[in-house]
Design a protein around this motif. Structure first.
Motif, PDB file in Angstrom:
ATOM      1  N   ARG A  29      -6.465   2.475  -0.862  1.00 55.57           N
ATOM      2  CA  ARG A  29      -7.102   2.180   0.428  1.00 55.57           C
ATOM      3  C   ARG A  29      -7.066   3.389   1.360  1.00 55.57           C
ATOM      4  O   ARG A  29      -7.839   3.491   2.294  1.00 55.57           O
ATOM      5  CB  ARG A  29      -6.442   0.980   1.100  1.00 55.57           C
ATOM      6  CG  ARG A  29      -5.067   1.317   1.669  1.00 55.57           C
ATOM      7  CD  ARG A  29      -4.330   0.141   2.292  1.00 55.57           C
ATOM      8  NE  ARG A  29      -4.980  -0.485   3.404  1.00 55.57           N
ATOM      9  CZ  ARG A  29      -5.008  -0.005   4.645  1.00 55.57           C
ATOM     10  NH1 ARG A  29      -4.421   1.142   4.940  1.00 55.57           N
ATOM     11  NH2 ARG A  29      -5.627  -0.663   5.601  1.00 55.57           N
ATOM     12  N   VAL A  85     -13.812  -6.839  -2.671  1.00 57.61           N
ATOM     13  CA  VAL A  85     -12.404  -6.482  -2.598  1.00 57.61           C
ATOM     14  C   VAL A  85     -12.172  -6.002  -1.173  1.00 57.61           C
ATOM     15  O   VAL A  85     -12.851  -5.090  -0.700  1.00 57.61           O
ATOM     16  CB  VAL A  85     -12.035  -5.348  -3.584  1.00 57.61           C
ATOM     17  CG1 VAL A  85     -10.564  -4.994  -3.456  1.00 57.61           C
ATOM     18  CG2 VAL A  85     -12.376  -5.729  -5.004  1.00 57.61           C
ATOM     19  N   ASP A  86     -11.231  -6.639  -0.477  1.00 61.03           N
ATOM     20  CA  ASP A  86     -10.869  -6.238   0.875  1.00 61.03           C
ATOM     21  C   ASP A  86      -9.489  -5.605   0.824  1.00 61.03           C
ATOM     22  O   ASP A  86      -8.493  -6.288   0.635  1.00 61.03           O
ATOM     23  CB  ASP A  86     -10.872  -7.448   1.814  1.00 61.03           C
ATOM     24  CG  ASP A  86     -10.352  -7.092   3.203  1.00 61.03           C
ATOM     25  OD1 ASP A  86     -10.498  -5.921   3.608  1.00 61.03           O
ATOM     26  OD2 ASP A  86      -9.784  -7.979   3.865  1.00 61.03           O
ATOM     27  N   ALA A  87      -9.429  -4.295   0.995  1.00 59.58           N
ATOM     28  CA  ALA A  87      -8.162  -3.561   0.911  1.00 59.58           C
ATOM     29  C   ALA A  87      -7.579  -3.255   2.289  1.00 59.58           C
ATOM     30  O   ALA A  87      -6.696  -2.421   2.420  1.00 59.58           O
ATOM     31  CB  ALA A  87      -8.375  -2.265   0.126  1.00 59.58           C
ATOM     32  N   ALA A 137       0.830  -1.214   0.000  1.00 61.15           N
ATOM     33  CA  ALA A 137       0.000   0.000   0.000  1.00 61.15           C
ATOM     34  C   ALA A 137       0.864   1.262   0.000  1.00 61.15           C
ATOM     35  O   ALA A 137       0.589   2.214  -0.740  1.00 61.15           O
ATOM     36  CB  ALA A 137      -0.942  -0.010   1.201  1.00 61.15           C
ATOM     37  N   TYR A 151      -8.787   0.153  -7.016  1.00 60.90           N
ATOM     38  CA  TYR A 151      -9.039  -0.346  -5.658  1.00 60.90           C
ATOM     39  C   TYR A 151      -8.737  -1.834  -5.667  1.00 60.90           C
ATOM     40  O   TYR A 151      -9.482  -2.631  -6.224  1.00 60.90           O
ATOM     41  CB  TYR A 151     -10.494  -0.096  -5.258  1.00 60.90           C
ATOM     42  CG  TYR A 151     -10.734  -0.221  -3.774  1.00 60.90           C
ATOM     43  CD1 TYR A 151     -10.416   0.829  -2.919  1.00 60.90           C
ATOM     44  CD2 TYR A 151     -11.272  -1.368  -3.226  1.00 60.90           C
ATOM     45  CE1 TYR A 151     -10.632   0.735  -1.555  1.00 60.90           C
ATOM     46  CE2 TYR A 151     -11.497  -1.469  -1.858  1.00 60.90           C
ATOM     47  CZ  TYR A 151     -11.175  -0.417  -1.030  1.00 60.90           C
ATOM     48  OH  TYR A 151     -11.392  -0.516   0.318  1.00 60.90           O
ATOM     49  N   SER A 152      -7.618  -2.196  -5.090  1.00 59.31           N
ATOM     50  CA  SER A 152      -7.230  -3.597  -5.124  1.00 59.31           C
ATOM     51  C   SER A 152      -6.970  -4.117  -3.723  1.00 59.31           C
ATOM     52  O   SER A 152      -6.784  -3.354  -2.780  1.00 59.31           O
ATOM     53  CB  SER A 152      -5.982  -3.775  -5.989  1.00 59.31           C
ATOM     54  OG  SER A 152      -4.894  -3.101  -5.408  1.00 59.31           O
ATOM     55  N   GLY A 153      -6.975  -5.420  -3.628  1.00 62.23           N
ATOM     56  CA  GLY A 153      -6.754  -6.085  -2.358  1.00 62.23           C
ATOM     57  C   GLY A 153      -7.089  -7.550  -2.504  1.00 62.23           C
ATOM     58  O   GLY A 153      -7.095  -8.099  -3.613  1.00 62.23           O
ATOM     59  N   GLU A 154      -7.407  -8.168  -1.395  1.00 60.65           N
ATOM     60  CA  GLU A 154      -7.771  -9.583  -1.397  1.00 60.65           C
ATOM     61  C   GLU A 154      -9.204  -9.744  -1.903  1.00 60.65           C
ATOM     62  O   GLU A 154     -10.104  -9.048  -1.444  1.00 60.65           O
ATOM     63  CB  GLU A 154      -7.644 -10.129   0.020  1.00 60.65           C
ATOM     64  CG  GLU A 154      -7.801 -11.609   0.124  1.00 60.65           C
ATOM     65  CD  GLU A 154      -7.516 -12.121   1.532  1.00 60.65           C
ATOM     66  OE1 GLU A 154      -7.691 -13.331   1.718  1.00 60.65           O
ATOM     67  OE2 GLU A 154      -7.164 -11.327   2.417  1.00 60.65           O
ATOM     68  N   SER A 195      -2.866  -4.730  -0.677  1.00 60.25           N
ATOM     69  CA  SER A 195      -3.660  -3.667  -1.293  1.00 60.25           C
ATOM     70  C   SER A 195      -2.753  -2.529  -1.757  1.00 60.25           C
ATOM     71  O   SER A 195      -1.588  -2.464  -1.394  1.00 60.25           O
ATOM     72  CB  SER A 195      -4.690  -3.134  -0.293  1.00 60.25           C
ATOM     73  OG  SER A 195      -4.030  -2.609   0.850  1.00 60.25           O
ATOM     74  N   THR A 196      -3.323  -1.639  -2.547  1.00 62.29           N
ATOM     75  CA  THR A 196      -2.558  -0.500  -3.039  1.00 62.29           C
ATOM     76  C   THR A 196      -2.950   0.777  -2.300  1.00 62.29           C
ATOM     77  O   THR A 196      -3.834   0.774  -1.445  1.00 62.29           O
ATOM     78  CB  THR A 196      -2.770  -0.310  -4.557  1.00 62.29           C
ATOM     79  OG1 THR A 196      -4.158  -0.131  -4.798  1.00 62.29           O
ATOM     80  CG2 THR A 196      -2.238  -1.506  -5.337  1.00 62.29           C
ATOM     81  N   TYR A 205     -12.656  -1.852   4.927  1.00 64.73           N
ATOM     82  CA  TYR A 205     -12.125  -1.593   3.598  1.00 64.73           C
ATOM     83  C   TYR A 205     -12.748  -2.510   2.543  1.00 64.73           C
ATOM     84  O   TYR A 205     -12.194  -2.705   1.472  1.00 64.73           O
ATOM     85  CB  TYR A 205     -10.602  -1.763   3.591  1.00 64.73           C
ATOM     86  CG  TYR A 205      -9.895  -0.753   4.463  1.00 64.73           C
ATOM     87  CD1 TYR A 205      -9.356   0.400   3.915  1.00 64.73           C
ATOM     88  CD2 TYR A 205      -9.769  -0.952   5.833  1.00 64.73           C
ATOM     89  CE1 TYR A 205      -8.708   1.332   4.705  1.00 64.73           C
ATOM     90  CE2 TYR A 205      -9.124  -0.026   6.631  1.00 64.73           C
ATOM     91  CZ  TYR A 205      -8.598   1.107   6.068  1.00 64.73           C
ATOM     92  OH  TYR A 205      -7.954   2.033   6.856  1.00 64.73           O
TER      93      TYR A 205
END
Length: 174
Positions: free
Chosen positions: A116, A104-106, A15, A52-55, A112-113, A94
């Motif tokens: 977040r 998407v869980d940021a 992030a 918006y990225s993450g798991e 995540s980027t 998030y």
């Protein structure tokens, strides 16, 4: 107090590292908001600013891991143990549902980027300067996860904010 609620993220986490690459500064926005994302350089109207990225999680995983609507199974417990071991929180703050029903869980700074860190601003205000689009096509590639674009010219030093929507604080499907 923000620091009492959120664990500190390492400057080496994805992030924070992605913010450097994107030309975004991560710093304290306010005591109530906590950290925020600030433009290091001017950004022109219509410019792509980030994704918006993450798991990626299923509704079933979200029900167990964040909302307490299902008992955690072995995979959920391993996930939780990994988060705790790495100093990552499990608030669900998030989470963003996307068009296919996944989430998407940021929250995890290692997955995540920098997006977040963008805070909420009501869409009708000048503070709301970026907007997510759920399905975008750029250069022939279709992206199903939220991509943010500048909704007006943004000055260097200005905080990047978007409207989370009316349900952003809800944590269940009651």
């Amino acid at each position: 107090n923000y620091q009492a609620v959120r664990p500190q993220l390492s400057e080496e986490c994805l992030a924070h590292r992605s913010a450097v690459i994107a030309g975004v500064s991560i710093k304290m926005a306010s005591n109530t908001k906590g950290l925020g994302a600030f433009a290091k350089y001017p950004i022109k109207f219509g410019t792509y600013v980030g994704e918006y990225s993450g798991e990626i999680m299923t509704l079933d995983e979200v029900l167990a891991r964040f909302w307490g609507k299902r008992e955690k199974d072995a995979a959920d417990k391993m996930w939780s143990k990994s988060r705790h071991y790495r100093g990552q929180s499990e608030s669900g703050d998030y989470l963003l549902e996307v068009t296919d029903g996944s989430f998407v869980d940021a929250e995890d700074g290692d997955m995540s980027t920098w997006t977040r860190f963008m805070n909420h601003a009501n869409e009708e205000t000048e503070a709301c300067n970026v907007r997510p689009f759920m399905q975008t096509e750029i250069g022939g590639d279709t992206h199903k996860y939220p991509r943010f674009f500048a909704m007006r010219d943004i000055h260097a030093g200005e905080e990047l904010c978007w409207d989370y929507g009316e349900f952003y604080t809800e944590k269940s499907f009651d």
